[in-house]
Design an enzyme around this catalytic site. Sequence first.
Site, PDB file in Angstrom:
ATOM      1  CG  HIS A 145     -76.060  22.863 -77.030  1.00  0.00           C
ATOM      2  ND1 HIS A 145     -77.259  23.307 -77.550  1.00  0.00           N
ATOM      3  CD2 HIS A 145     -76.350  22.373 -75.803  1.00  0.00           C
ATOM      4  CE1 HIS A 145     -78.229  23.082 -76.683  1.00  0.00           C
ATOM      5  NE2 HIS A 145     -77.708  22.521 -75.609  1.00  0.00           N
ATOM      6  CE  LYS A 166     -76.620  24.034 -72.174  1.00  0.00           C
ATOM      7  NZ  LYS A 166     -77.282  22.748 -71.822  1.00  0.00           N
ATOM      8  CG  ASP A 184     -80.612  25.600 -78.560  1.00  0.00           C
ATOM      9  OD1 ASP A 184     -80.422  24.677 -77.756  1.00  0.00           O
ATOM     10  OD2 ASP A 184     -80.944  25.422 -79.746  1.00  0.00           O
ATOM     11  NE  ARG A 250     -66.627  16.916 -55.308  1.00  0.00           N
ATOM     12  CZ  ARG A 250     -67.247  15.862 -54.774  1.00  0.00           C
ATOM     13  NH1 ARG A 250     -67.450  15.824 -53.461  1.00  0.00           N
ATOM     14  NH2 ARG A 250     -67.651  14.870 -55.526  1.00  0.00           N
TER      15      ARG A 250
END
Length: 314
Positions: A145, A166, A184, A250
């Site tokens: 996906h 997305k 998808d 990060r």
Amino acid sequence: MQPLRRITIRELLAAQGKAVKMRLLDGEAGLDRYIDHPRMQKPSLAFAGFIQNLSDYRLQVIGQTELQYLATRSPEDQRQAVNAVFDLRLAGVVVTRNQMPPDIIREAARRTDTPLMISELPSSTFMTNLMLFLSHYMAPMTYQHGVYMDIFGLGVLITGSSGIGKSEIGLELISRGHRLIADDMVQFSRMSPGVVVGRSPDALRYHMEIRGLGILNIRDLYGAAAITDAKRLSLVVEMVAWEQLAPEDRVLGEESETDILDVHIPRVPIPIRSGRSLAVLVEVATRNQLLKQRGIHSGEAFVQSLQHRIEQGR
């Protein structure tokens, strides 16, 4: 991961009969037998009596050499050799160069319901052409996906939880000149060791689903330059919630991989936060992966430089 696919002789004739100039002679009752390996065999040693390594799930190819060898043996030896091979209930046998097989082979094929075919092509050409088809058809396959894009020439899979955005990121990347491969659901096949190729399922090709806008045909909206059919997978970019990343990740980023069809693919997590230009970050992640493929690792170089400064300070 799905198991290795198989194909029946009936399906093979329908798909590639014309391409490899192959037609059925005898053994129609066995057309639903299947082969499960893209490589073919030539039963040369089997006709000499060594049948231990002959696979009944591979296509057997009889060429001029095999027929000439059989002709040197007595009729009784020929019958024993041919019957020993066909008694294995082979998936299928092809005689090349448009040579009509002798009656003893045709009789054995009819007796064992073994599909016996003939091709106009030489053995080497026939086997090369058909193996290309079978290698693609039988390649291990799985579905993932996400949104699959061609960015700077690399196949990039954008993943993340449902509703995280997305497709919207993919649409912005298309607006920036990159190309859509699939939205998808992405179909991945391992075409060779270490090489995974992704494409769109036929039903979804060229389409994207954008919440609020519905189903969009990207080819109609942006033209043929905005889409492409397939690409080797080089990078997975995962969209994650900002709070899921540790503080050190990060700053320095996270070097990780994900396995798709037993192939290790580099993975980059990108945290979602209001105000971030995610399409730009995906572009930068892709450019950084291009640098890594050339042996340039910016993060490692920075850490090494920093470590050197710390040691000098001491």
